[in-house]
Design a protein around this motif. Structure first.
Motif, PDB file in Angstrom:
ATOM      1  N   PHE A  80      -5.276  17.251 -16.251  1.00  0.00           N
ATOM      2  CA  PHE A  80      -5.225  18.543 -17.110  1.00  0.00           C
ATOM      3  C   PHE A  80      -3.724  19.388 -16.583  1.00  0.00           C
ATOM      4  O   PHE A  80      -3.002  19.558 -17.073  1.00  0.00           O
ATOM      5  CB  PHE A  80      -6.164  19.559 -17.062  1.00  0.00           C
ATOM      6  CG  PHE A  80      -5.824  20.954 -17.374  1.00  0.00           C
ATOM      7  CD1 PHE A  80      -5.502  21.341 -18.718  1.00  0.00           C
ATOM      8  CD2 PHE A  80      -5.796  21.784 -16.508  1.00  0.00           C
ATOM      9  CE1 PHE A  80      -4.899  22.547 -19.122  1.00  0.00           C
ATOM     10  CE2 PHE A  80      -5.548  23.069 -16.833  1.00  0.00           C
ATOM     11  CZ  PHE A  80      -5.153  23.576 -18.119  1.00  0.00           C
ATOM     12  N   TYR A  81      -3.779  19.453 -15.260  1.00  0.00           N
ATOM     13  CA  TYR A  81      -2.680  20.412 -14.705  1.00  0.00           C
ATOM     14  C   TYR A  81      -1.292  19.717 -14.605  1.00  0.00           C
ATOM     15  O   TYR A  81      -0.315  20.382 -14.867  1.00  0.00           O
ATOM     16  CB  TYR A  81      -3.283  20.807 -13.238  1.00  0.00           C
ATOM     17  CG  TYR A  81      -1.996  21.342 -12.331  1.00  0.00           C
ATOM     18  CD1 TYR A  81      -1.637  22.826 -12.556  1.00  0.00           C
ATOM     19  CD2 TYR A  81      -1.535  20.676 -11.274  1.00  0.00           C
ATOM     20  CE1 TYR A  81      -0.604  23.207 -12.120  1.00  0.00           C
ATOM     21  CE2 TYR A  81      -0.567  21.288 -10.837  1.00  0.00           C
ATOM     22  CZ  TYR A  81      -0.002  22.617 -10.917  1.00  0.00           C
ATOM     23  OH  TYR A  81       0.995  23.227 -10.111  1.00  0.00           O
ATOM     24  N   ILE A  82      -1.308  18.282 -14.126  1.00  0.00           N
ATOM     25  CA  ILE A  82       0.041  17.874 -14.084  1.00  0.00           C
ATOM     26  C   ILE A  82       1.048  17.829 -15.131  1.00  0.00           C
ATOM     27  O   ILE A  82       2.060  18.100 -15.128  1.00  0.00           O
ATOM     28  CB  ILE A  82      -0.035  16.533 -13.191  1.00  0.00           C
ATOM     29  CG1 ILE A  82      -0.486  16.908 -11.705  1.00  0.00           C
ATOM     30  CG2 ILE A  82       1.324  15.743 -13.068  1.00  0.00           C
ATOM     31  CD1 ILE A  82      -0.718  15.945 -11.018  1.00  0.00           C
ATOM     32  N   PRO A  83       0.529  17.256 -16.476  1.00  0.00           N
ATOM     33  CA  PRO A  83       1.268  17.401 -17.468  1.00  0.00           C
ATOM     34  C   PRO A  83       1.825  18.800 -17.891  1.00  0.00           C
ATOM     35  O   PRO A  83       3.210  18.802 -18.599  1.00  0.00           O
ATOM     36  CB  PRO A  83       0.368  16.583 -18.480  1.00  0.00           C
ATOM     37  CG  PRO A  83      -0.675  16.041 -17.788  1.00  0.00           C
ATOM     38  CD  PRO A  83      -0.911  16.819 -16.737  1.00  0.00           C
ATOM     39  N   GLN A  84       1.246  19.856 -17.474  1.00  0.00           N
ATOM     40  CA  GLN A  84       1.695  20.978 -18.104  1.00  0.00           C
ATOM     41  C   GLN A  84       2.920  21.385 -17.035  1.00  0.00           C
ATOM     42  O   GLN A  84       3.475  22.591 -17.485  1.00  0.00           O
ATOM     43  CB  GLN A  84       0.499  22.118 -17.865  1.00  0.00           C
ATOM     44  CG  GLN A  84      -0.767  21.721 -18.599  1.00  0.00           C
ATOM     45  CD  GLN A  84      -0.535  21.253 -19.882  1.00  0.00           C
ATOM     46  OE1 GLN A  84       0.219  22.238 -20.861  1.00  0.00           O
ATOM     47  NE2 GLN A  84      -1.191  20.000 -20.379  1.00  0.00           N
ATOM     48  N   LEU A  85       3.083  20.729 -16.083  1.00  0.00           N
ATOM     49  CA  LEU A  85       4.318  21.310 -15.256  1.00  0.00           C
ATOM     50  C   LEU A  85       5.492  21.048 -15.896  1.00  0.00           C
ATOM     51  O   LEU A  85       6.499  21.556 -15.293  1.00  0.00           O
ATOM     52  CB  LEU A  85       3.984  20.614 -13.870  1.00  0.00           C
ATOM     53  CG  LEU A  85       3.014  20.876 -12.971  1.00  0.00           C
ATOM     54  CD1 LEU A  85       2.964  19.920 -11.832  1.00  0.00           C
ATOM     55  CD2 LEU A  85       3.136  22.211 -12.558  1.00  0.00           C
ATOM     56  N   PHE A  86       5.598  20.042 -16.833  1.00  0.00           N
ATOM     57  CA  PHE A  86       7.052  19.638 -17.460  1.00  0.00           C
ATOM     58  C   PHE A  86       7.168  19.784 -19.033  1.00  0.00           C
ATOM     59  O   PHE A  86       6.292  19.874 -19.602  1.00  0.00           O
ATOM     60  CB  PHE A  86       7.036  17.814 -16.996  1.00  0.00           C
ATOM     61  CG  PHE A  86       6.874  17.744 -15.579  1.00  0.00           C
ATOM     62  CD1 PHE A  86       7.456  17.903 -14.490  1.00  0.00           C
ATOM     63  CD2 PHE A  86       5.403  17.126 -15.586  1.00  0.00           C
ATOM     64  CE1 PHE A  86       7.269  17.919 -13.401  1.00  0.00           C
ATOM     65  CE2 PHE A  86       5.083  16.724 -13.952  1.00  0.00           C
ATOM     66  CZ  PHE A  86       6.085  17.279 -13.000  1.00  0.00           C
TER      67      PHE A  86
END
Length: 417
Positions: A344-350
């Motif tokens: 969930f978290y990592i895609p929201q970084l970019f």
């Protein structure tokens, strides 16, 4: 402006139909991840048999070498596929890319059933790994772009358990199917999913907007490999992945090495089912855990728990006993939480226009190291004096991830609004 309004209209018209579509995407992504989990680990449970049947001699050195090639080249393919298919989906779209990946997974997995030599098995597993890497990245990227923010972490956590469901399923297949060639016919499932995806999936409005230069997505000149958060995401996900995948790849063989008066088929299958079961529970709970204590504390709990159990299992176990099973459940529980929250978290970084490519890099940078380590595992086993010591060495990467999370900027602060 007209194009922008058209995309917005498509996402708002007919809420009942849109809701049905979202759930169909959820089901495709879940089953795609489950297929990936089964196909990724099914070779591990059959590995001793595959290597023994396809080896030209019966020496343990050749069998270990064949096993290392099969596992390491699959991981290498997964890493390559996760990175390249992420970039491809940023260019041609999430829906098309996912359907193509699922079709490739099915074709190359079924092909293993008809392989006449271990070299062909290695080649097919390499190609299948490339396709699976794409499935794992694109499903999470697609859901991160289309699912409402209020329940996104929970839904993506549930979808992430598709992989451990697949691991559990590979254990069931091992218990029910003695012939490894018949077992690999399970590739028919992702092939069927590919057909449904071609007919059903649509591109996300966010991706369409990025292709139309809306909201400055193209003008900003975003770079996949200069994106803020790339190093953070790669190290945190990669260190957990190294420990996780070493366990999934070699725990059945480690258990086999502890046995004395058993063929190991039941124990190997049971271990894979337990790994999957614990991961399922952890993935389901990951969304609620994140909501309760936040991403940072959740990560620290995962790294601490997984490292502690790994030390207990690999460092102090010298013979097989049934206490191993609850310990493996605990280990896979922490792995499951980590995969749910990080998916969930990592895609929201970019930013959208580089999201899949950058996410693919974070998901797979650690897999390159894992592939190299797995390839050399035969030598490490001899040098370190057993599979347990080698697996304990790989688990040491968890300590790096723990301190990186502890000392780095809080993930909650770095997530784009």
């Amino acid at each position: 402006m007209a194009q922008t309004l058209a995309i917005a209209d498509n996402s708002e018209v007919g809420r009942d139909k849109i809701s049905a579509y979202l759930w169909s995407v959820f089901l495709i992504c879940f089953l795609g991840n489950a297929s990936a989990g089964t196909i990724s680990t099914i070779a591990s449970v059959y590995l001793p048999v595959i290597a023994d049947q396809l080896a030209t001699t019966t020496t343990s050195e050749e069998i270990n070498e064949i096993s290392a090639y099969i596992n390491a080249l699959y991981l290498a393919g997964w890493a390559i596929g996760g990175m390249t298919w992420g970039l491809i989906s940023d260019k041609i779209g999430r829906a098309k890319s996912l359907a193509m990946c699922l079709a490739s997974v099915g074709i190359f997995t079924i092909g293993v059933s008809f392989a006449g030599s271990w070299e062909i098995v290695v080649l097919l597993r390499l190609l299948g790994g490339i396709a699976v890497g794409g499935v794992m990245v694109i499903t999470m990227t697609l859901l991160s772009e289309i699912w409402p923010a209020k329940t996104r972490s929970i839904v993506m956590g549930v979808v992430s358990i598709g992989f451990p469901v697949g691991i559990f399923s590979s254990g069931l297949v091992n218990l029910w199917v003695n012939d490894w060639r018949q077992a690999f016919l399970i590739g028919a499932i992702p092939l069927l999913l590919a057909g449904v995806s071609f007919l059903r999936l649509k591109e996300s409005p966010q991706w369409k907007a990025s292709q139309l230069n809306i909201d400055g997505a193209k003008i900003t000149g975003n770079s996949h490999f200069k994106a803020p958060g790339l190093l953070h995401g790669a190290v945190v996900f990669g260190t957990m992945l190294i420990a996780l995948w070493s366990a999934f790849s070699w725990m059945p063989t480690w258990v086999q090495s502890l046995l004395q008066d058993s063929s190991g088929q039941t124990e190997r299958g049971s271990v894979m089912m337990i790994l999957g079961f614990g991961g399922i529970i952890g993935g389901i709970l990951s969304g609620w855990i994140v909501k309760a204590i936040g991403v940072r504390k959740s990560m620290l709990v995962c790294f601490t728990g997984a490292l502690s159990i790994s030390i207990l299992l690999y460092g102090f176990t010298r013979e097989f006993s049934f206490w191993i099973y609850p310990a493996i459940i605990c280990l896979s529980f922490f792995f499951g939480i980590s995969q749910g929250l990080l998916s969930f978290y990592i895609p929201q970084l970019f930013a959208v226009d580089i999201r899949a490519g950058a996410t693919g890099f974070c998901f797979n940078a650690g897999r390159v190291i894992t592939a190299i380590a797995v390839f050399s595992l035969g030598s490490l086993v001899l040098f370190l004096g057993g599979y347990g010591n080698a697996l304990l060495l790989f688990s040491g990467f968890l300590l790096i991830g723990f301190f990186f999370v502890l000392l780095s900027k809080s993930p909650e602060q770095s997530t784009p609004k």
